[in-house]
Design a protein around this motif. Structure first.
Motif: not given
Length: 474
Positions: A78-79, A131-135, A141-143, A160-165
């Protein structure tokens, strides 16, 4: 009892990373003019360490302790907030030790009449990993909760991280809501700007099509679907943006191996040049991207094509940048063609053993080492290339000729026999419709014609659609 200390926050936020030790600091502020002793206890001692677990806070001053989450093999159940993970902080006005060896911990334990003021500290798991996991799971709600606790986590992402997300968001359930949520939080990607520009019709984008965007952001499922749709309606795979780049250029520049592979396999021009004359291979060489270079060489790109501006080839660019391993890969492809043309069995075998995946490398005319050996009548070289098992027997040059077509043109019946006996398609057609049998008859090679007929070549499929159907390969 009046409060003795106050916490910097009512929850400790842990930037969670899978398989790594995660650290967070907690600060206690004394509200009293006398020393305050503290002791930290956790509800999950199997997961957490506290350093130091006890201590003294000077009068009206501060003390900091560290919470250490041991490496975890799974994300939290839970997070961000965890209902099972808590910390209890006991505090009390400190009096002198009864003996010099006594510790704060034993001091707390030895005073049965001690009245403590207790603080509860919640645990919140945050960070880019979660964040990636929740997305990816579409957990809106988690995001929202992670973003609320880390206001700048999205806006401060690297390109790079923005494009990946963004890519993860597009492939998740609730994708439209998720993308809007991330954009509101400050996510900035070139893909989203392209989308907005195209919607507004203001022409400010780079001229990307959907295929460009999917290739650039490694959206393999979407790219495969778009390629299928393009093939059905006869649409181009080599559409150009404002800089003359094809989707393959973008996939290669970003190191998106799967996208590059599916584009080439679908028929994209693997040697296409952008406005500055650079090919997909040249871009991957400049990036020092060995896996992409290897893939493109396996797919038969030409490393000798010069750029339009400085006239340098991919091989020269690799040498200039000191990419020794990439230079070796590129030179093996070119050397393979040279050895095949010359029928140099010793060099050919050496190259095949050291890098046999380069056997399908082709020049600017689409000629592979098998084509080169076949047209020169080097039957032993043809046999050797096929025996290594990495060569594509039906690979076609730019005019659609297979190695069998070129062996016929070269007039070597022995080479023709090797190819046919190894399974070459005896009725293969060039782009103009010529079969090996048609070429043999047109060139007056009666022995080759008889052999092909004996092996089952179809006379009815030997007529080309164009009167000019012979190869110009040399």
């Amino acid at each position: 009892m009046d409060r003795l200390v106050e916490l910097s926050d009512q929850e400790v936020r842990i930037d969670f990373k899978l398989g790594c030790k995660c650290l967070a600091n907690v600060r206690l502020k004394s509200l009293k003019s006398t020393p305050i002793a503290y002791k930290v206890q956790t509800s999950s001692p199997h997961k957490f360490l506290v350093n130091p677990p006890t201590g003294l806070i000077p009068p009206l001053s501060y003390a900091t302790f560290q919470i250490i989450l041991k490496p975890q093999s799974h994300p939290p159940s839970s997070f961000p907030l965890s209902p099972s993970d808590r910390f209890l902080i006991k505090t009390a006005p400190f009096t002198e030790f009864t003996n010099s060896s006594e510790s704060i911990n034993s001091w707390f334990s030895s005073r049965s009449d001690l009245v403590t003021h207790n603080l509860k500290l919640k645990v919140a798991y945050v960070g880019l990993f979660l964040l990636r996991y929740a997305v990816s799971g579409g957990e809106i709600d988690s995001v929202k909760s992670i973003i609320k606790r880390q206001n700048s986590i999205v806006a401060d992402l690297s390109t790079r991280d923005a494009e990946s997300l963004y890519r993860v968001a597009t492939e998740s359930c609730n994708s439209e809501r998720m993308i809007n949520l991330l954009m509101e939080a400050g996510l900035k990607t070139e893909l989203e700007r392209v989308k907005v520009d195209n919607l507004n019709g203001d022409g400010l984008s780079n001229g990307w099509t959907e295929i460009h965007a999917a290739a650039a952001f490694d959206q393999i499922e979407k790219l495969s679907r778009l390629i299928g749709e393009a093939c059905e309606r006869g649409g181009p795979l080599d559409c150009r943006d404002r800089k003359g780049r094809t989707p393959l250029h973008l996939a290669a520049s970003k190191g998106n191996l799967r996208c590059a592979k599916v584009l080439v396999e679908a028929g994209a021009d693997k040697n296409a040049k952008s406005q500055d004359g650079r090919t997909a291979l040249y871009r991957s060489v400049e990036n020092g991207d060995r896996p992409m270079v290897e893939l493109l060489m396996e797919m038969g790109v030409d490393p000798t094509i010069p750029t339009a501006v400085r006239g340098r080839s991919a091989i020269e660019a690799a040498r200039d940048k000191g990419h020794k391993e990439i230079v070796e890969i590129l030179e093996q492809g070119a050397s393979m063609l040279t050895a095949a043309r010359r029928g140099d069995l010793r060099l050919l075998e050496l190259l095949l053993r050291n890098g046999s995946t380069r056997a399908n490398h082709s020049d600017q005319y689409g000629l592979t080492s098998l084509h080169a050996a076949a047209i020169k009548g080097h039957k032993d070289a043809v046999f050797l290339l096929i025996e290594f098992g990495t060569i594509d027997l039906e690979c076609q040059d730019r005019e659609g000729h297979t190695a069998l077509h070129l062996a016929v043109e070269g007039g070597s019946i022995e080479t023709v026999k090797v190819l046919v006996n190894k399974g070459a398609n005896i009725n293969a057609k060039s782009k103009r419709g010529a079969t090996p049998l048609y070429m043999a008859r047109a060139l007056g090679y009666d022995d080759i014609s008889q052999f092909l007929l004996h092996k089952g070549a179809s006379s009815s499929s030997s007529s080309p659609t164009s009167p000019s159907s012979l190869s110009s390969a040399t």
